[in-house]
Design a protein around this motif. Structure first.
Motif, PDB file in Angstrom:
ATOM      1  N   LEU A   1       0.725  -1.127   0.099  1.00 37.74           N
ATOM      2  CA  LEU A   1       0.019  -0.008   0.036  1.00 37.74           C
ATOM      3  C   LEU A   1       0.858   1.299   0.182  1.00 37.74           C
ATOM      4  O   LEU A   1       2.222   1.081   0.298  1.00 37.74           O
ATOM      5  CB  LEU A   1      -0.896   0.140   1.315  1.00 37.74           C
ATOM      6  CG  LEU A   1      -1.896  -1.177   1.311  1.00 37.74           C
ATOM      7  CD1 LEU A   1      -2.708  -1.000   2.675  1.00 37.74           C
ATOM      8  CD2 LEU A   1      -2.925  -1.167   0.340  1.00 37.74           C
ATOM      9  N   PRO A   2       0.204   2.614  -0.457  1.00 35.08           N
ATOM     10  CA  PRO A   2       0.955   3.766  -0.278  1.00 35.08           C
ATOM     11  C   PRO A   2       1.732   3.830   0.939  1.00 35.08           C
ATOM     12  O   PRO A   2       1.228   3.711   2.172  1.00 35.08           O
ATOM     13  CB  PRO A   2       0.130   4.693  -0.835  1.00 35.08           C
ATOM     14  CG  PRO A   2      -1.119   4.138  -1.511  1.00 35.08           C
ATOM     15  CD  PRO A   2      -1.032   2.507  -0.783  1.00 35.08           C
ATOM     16  N   ARG A   3       2.690   4.640   0.969  1.00 39.97           N
ATOM     17  CA  ARG A   3       3.025   5.093   2.442  1.00 39.97           C
ATOM     18  C   ARG A   3       3.949   4.084   3.057  1.00 39.97           C
ATOM     19  O   ARG A   3       3.753   3.903   4.365  1.00 39.97           O
ATOM     20  CB  ARG A   3       2.587   5.968   3.227  1.00 39.97           C
ATOM     21  CG  ARG A   3       1.793   7.349   2.499  1.00 39.97           C
ATOM     22  CD  ARG A   3       1.160   8.279   3.499  1.00 39.97           C
ATOM     23  NE  ARG A   3      -0.172   7.632   4.550  1.00 39.97           N
ATOM     24  CZ  ARG A   3      -1.215   7.265   3.743  1.00 39.97           C
ATOM     25  NH1 ARG A   3      -1.551   7.754   2.718  1.00 39.97           N
ATOM     26  NH2 ARG A   3      -2.322   6.609   4.655  1.00 39.97           N
ATOM     27  N   ASN A   4       4.772   3.254   2.347  1.00 44.43           N
ATOM     28  CA  ASN A   4       5.343   2.025   3.034  1.00 44.43           C
ATOM     29  C   ASN A   4       4.378   1.238   3.890  1.00 44.43           C
ATOM     30  O   ASN A   4       4.652   0.876   5.073  1.00 44.43           O
ATOM     31  CB  ASN A   4       6.588   2.655   3.713  1.00 44.43           C
ATOM     32  CG  ASN A   4       7.431   1.375   3.748  1.00 44.43           C
ATOM     33  OD1 ASN A   4       7.524   0.443   3.535  1.00 44.43           O
ATOM     34  ND2 ASN A   4       8.375   1.607   4.963  1.00 44.43           N
ATOM     35  N   ARG A   5       3.347   0.980   3.455  1.00 44.16           N
ATOM     36  CA  ARG A   5       2.396  -0.115   4.359  1.00 44.16           C
ATOM     37  C   ARG A   5       1.840  -1.257   3.587  1.00 44.16           C
ATOM     38  O   ARG A   5       2.137  -1.461   2.400  1.00 44.16           O
ATOM     39  CB  ARG A   5       1.087   0.524   4.626  1.00 44.16           C
ATOM     40  CG  ARG A   5       1.268   1.803   5.663  1.00 44.16           C
ATOM     41  CD  ARG A   5       0.183   2.799   5.853  1.00 44.16           C
ATOM     42  NE  ARG A   5      -0.622   3.310   4.648  1.00 44.16           N
ATOM     43  CZ  ARG A   5      -2.037   3.222   4.351  1.00 44.16           C
ATOM     44  NH1 ARG A   5      -2.749   2.936   5.274  1.00 44.16           N
ATOM     45  NH2 ARG A   5      -2.186   3.655   3.065  1.00 44.16           N
ATOM     46  N   VAL A   6       1.348  -2.185   4.382  1.00 47.13           N
ATOM     47  CA  VAL A   6       0.986  -3.634   3.736  1.00 47.13           C
ATOM     48  C   VAL A   6      -0.278  -3.998   4.337  1.00 47.13           C
ATOM     49  O   VAL A   6      -0.774  -3.726   5.220  1.00 47.13           O
ATOM     50  CB  VAL A   6       2.089  -4.889   3.812  1.00 47.13           C
ATOM     51  CG1 VAL A   6       3.329  -4.184   3.200  1.00 47.13           C
ATOM     52  CG2 VAL A   6       2.116  -4.821   5.342  1.00 47.13           C
ATOM     53  N   ALA A   7      -1.340  -4.485   3.425  1.00 47.00           N
ATOM     54  CA  ALA A   7      -2.394  -5.267   3.704  1.00 47.00           C
ATOM     55  C   ALA A   7      -2.195  -6.428   3.999  1.00 47.00           C
ATOM     56  O   ALA A   7      -1.647  -7.087   2.784  1.00 47.00           O
ATOM     57  CB  ALA A   7      -3.788  -4.765   3.172  1.00 47.00           C
TER      58      ALA A   7
END
Length: 766
Positions: free
Chosen positions: A141-147
């Motif tokens: 995901l954007p901004r260095n995130r994950v789902a």
């Protein structure tokens, strides 16, 4: 990392940060401006930063005496979704993920997710779901995130196609497998589910197998190995257990040693194993518990008792058993606390205590106090905790936690009955009035022909030592001029009584009482013979039901006495114990009528398991006249039928009926009798799909009984005149009182009996 030679740090610059603050890095970095560093120092610093788990890559290098820390952060977890799990609740899985380091907002590490995948599959395999698959999916995901989306395919639980035991010579496979919870698939497996493999259940079965042998003398029994074979389709399993039975041992000598604190002879009486007896691990364990409880009764709450068998030196398959006793320090009770009583006052609970503050902690007295609380009938359950007092080795607090339940009933009714017209009623019954433990009951009913009102009160602790006092008043008025009356007799009644009860032990009481009763009986020319025998023929005239009516007034002063004993474990919905009560009523000198009544009631519960109970109940009553009277007055007869009596028959409908007077009369109704015989057998079982059964009770029942009149030949006692019924019943403790239902089939009913298949009651538990 890139550095040629050592250098002195002039400045530190961090590059690549997105989510983590520079301050968080500086707090961990073991270097600061002015330090002289070399390649070894930079390598050590790199390892320290990696251990934080926040970075998936980082480099330390020097640029014109400036230390450059270049990092690549691990992504944070934005969300976690679970899909496909049914046998393990989502809440429990989320808790496990969080404990493993995977939760929303935490740093994502692929290695942790891979380990968790393996662990989840292992848990499903332990349930027998060999086809289970866990497939995690990580979406950037954007901004260095994950789902993270974890898809679970649980599959079916593998069924057991065979259970084999190898190495047994003393007992057959059938005898041993009978002890197992896991069994080969059979025709009832669909309902019982005992053919579904589970690693935990298998471990429990192996413990049962070990206990089975050791309880029969095989001290050296052991399970050599266990194999669980799975078919290629992963739908069936075969279980093979390899065992070594060893030799059967008997007891040679029993010793007891250690810090006993009580006479050794007292403890030896509690040891269930004797020399020459076959060794039994269960009896050793039970003896440990009995000795511990005995020491606990003397205040040694934390006593440790351990029975250890050892092979006898004789070498003849015998064992010596030594019970090592460490009584420890005598423990005293600092404080007794109550929790959960939102309505009931502390003093009501405290007066039931048999364990006192400041005295040594007696396990028996603490348990007796709990039982007395449960017998009140105010609570669903009572639990005990005895935590140590911080900083003290010889003091504990005793904490009783209660769970309150409704202890009364309130109701109102409106209806129409043939012979009485419209009926309006209201009642209030409370056995814990305003949390005081006092019992109060008020009832009022009004109809076209009859008005009634009653009140009763009982204080179970009228005196501090448990003497109770109760009194009651009642009044019933009949509108004898009403044209709606179709009965052949009626009565007005006014009375009251006062009663005192004295405890003779923790489980028994005796009671005495005195009362008065003024009764006016009205009889028409069509009244039954028994009524006419009472009122006579030469009395005042009234117009009753369109006919000349006779009446007579009676003033009686009944004296009562009784004895009761109860070992029931609960006041409502008991599951073990018994109760007996015997009561006698006799009119005193100066009464208009001379008669007596004797009544015996008993019940006993036989626990079958934790949830299944068998109950027997009986009630026997007899009354007769004395002096100038040869029988009890008809208005004080016994009646039978309905809840608490013979279900399947209408309330108070069984027994003798109105008999013809010299004047013909209309439809006969039950008039009761002087001999009552009732009995019930009930099989109490847990209500399906209800986890907490303390407020529910379901049962199969058989009721039998009737009312007889020993003064009338046609109504004398005969076995073939006993009425019977069988059915299923449910009782539920609601906020407005016990609500009971029953469906029953009447047996041996006769022509004219008032049979009632479906019945319900509000305010009267079983």
């Amino acid at each position: 990392m890139a550095v040629a030679d050592s250098f002195k740090i002039k400045d530190i610059r961090i590059e690549g940060l997105q989510r983590i603050s520079a301050g968080a890095v500086f707090n961990v970095l073991p270097l600061q401006v002015g330090d002289e560093v070399d390649a070894a120092a930079l390598a050590r610093s790199t390892r320290i930063l990696f251990k934080t788990g926040n970075f998936q890559d980082l480099t330390l290098f020097e640029d014109d005496d400036v230390l450059i820390v270049q990092v690549s952060e691990r992504p944070s977890i934005s969300s976690i979704e679970l899909d496909g799990n049914k046998s393990i609740e989502t809440e429990n899985l989320m808790e496990g993920l969080s404990q493993a380091g995977l939760s929303e907002g935490s740093v994502f590490q692929r290695a942790t997710l891979d380990k968790l995948k393996v662990e989840l599959e292992r848990q499903y395999i332990a349930q027998g779901r060999y086809g289970a698959r866990v497939e995690p999916e990580v979406k950037p995901l954007p901004r260095n995130r994950v789902a993270i989306n974890i898809k679970i395919k649980e599959g079916d639980v593998a069924t057991i196609s065979g259970v084999d035991i190898v190495g047994n010579t003393v007992f057959t496979d059938e005898e041993l497998v009978e002890e197992f919870e896991l069994k080969k698939s059979h025709m009832f497996s669909f309902f019982k589910g005992d053919d579904k493999y589970s690693r935990e259940k298998l471990s429990g079965d192996l413990e049962k197998l070990t206990s089975y042998y050791q309880d029969r003398g095989y001290v050296n029994f052991r399970v050599e190995s266990t194999q669980v074979s799975v078919t290629p389709q992963k739908s069936e399993v075969y279980i093979t257990v390899n065992i070594s039975e060893g030799e059967r041992h008997t007891v040679n000598e029993v010793r007891i040693t250690g810090d006993l604190k009580v006479p050794e002879a007292d403890l030896r009486r509690l040891i269930l194993l004797k020399p020459g007896q076959t060794f039994s691990r269960r009896l050793v364990t039970t003896s440990n518990e009995l000795i511990s409880k005995r020491l606990g009764n003397e205040g040694y709450t934390f006593a440790n008792v351990n029975g250890v068998p050892s092979l006898s030196e004789k070498g003849d398959n015998t064992v010596d058993i030594t019970f090592y006793v460490d009584a420890g320090t005598r423990v005293y009770v600092r404080r007794i606390n109550f929790f959960g009583n939102m309505k009931t006052r502390d003093e009501v609970l405290r007066r039931e205590m048999r364990q006192m503050e400041g005295a040594w902690a007696s396990g028996q007295l603490i348990e007796n106090s709990k039982v007395r609380l449960e017998r009140l009938g105010f609570f669903k359950g009572v639990t005990i905790e005895t935590p140590r007092v911080p900083g003290e080795d010889d003091q504990v607090d005793v904490n009783y936690t209660v769970e309150e339940q409704p202890s009364g009933s309130i109701g109102a009714s409106v209806g129409y009955q043939q012979g009485t017209g419209f009926v309006f009623g209201a009642n209030l019954s409370q056995s814990n009035f305003l949390g005081t433990g006092n019992r109060v009951s008020i009832a009022a009913n009004r109809s076209d022909i009859r008005n009634t009102v009653s009140f009763s009160f009982m204080d179970p602790y009228y005196t501090i030592d448990g003497v109770s006092r109760g009194y009651s008043l009642f009044y019933q008025e009949t509108e004898i001029d009403s044209n709606d009356i179709i009965s052949n007799w009626a009565s007005d009644r006014l009375g009251g009584n006062i009663n005192f009860s004295y405890p003779t032990s923790d489980i028994s009481r005796i009671n005495f009482g005195v009362g008065f009763e003024n009764v006016t009986v009205y009889a028409s020319q069509q009244s039954p013979i028994q009524v006419w025998e009472l009122v006579g023929y030469d009395l005042r005239d009234y117009r009753f039901n369109g006919e000349t009516t006779q009446s007579k007034e009676f003033l009686n002063f009944p004296l009562t006495a009784g004895w009761s004993i109860s070992t029931l474990n609960r006041g409502v919905f008991a599951t073990r114990g018994s109760s007996h009560s015997l009561s006698a009523t006799v009119t005193s000198p100066g009464s208009d009528l001379e008669y007596y009544r004797l009544t015996y009631q008993a019940q006993k519960y036989f626990p079958i398991s934790n949830d299944w109970t068998f109950r027997l109940r009986t009630e026997i009553g007899f009354g007769n006249g004395f002096g100038n009277a040869d029988q009890i007055p008809f208005y004080d007869n016994y009646y039978a039928g309905g809840f608490g009596s013979i279900r399947g028959y209408e309330d108070r409908s069984l027994g003798p009926r109105e008999t013809q007077s010299p004047y013909d009369f209309g439809t006969a109704r039950a008039i009761g009798g002087n001999l009552l015989t009732e009995g019930s057998a009930e099989f109490i079982f847990p209500m399906p799909f209800v986890k907490d059964s303390r407020s529910f009770r379901t049962m199969f029942f058989i009721d039998a009984g009737n009312v007889f009149d020993t003064h009338r030949e046609e109504y004398e006692f005969e076995f073939d005149q006993l009425r019977m019924s069988a059915g299923i019943a449910l009782s539920w403790i609601t906020g407005i009182g016990p609500l009971s239902f029953s469906l029953s089939k009447a047996f041996n009913d006769q022509e004219g009996d008032d049979v009632q298949t479906f019945q319900f009651s509000l305010g009267q538990p079983f």
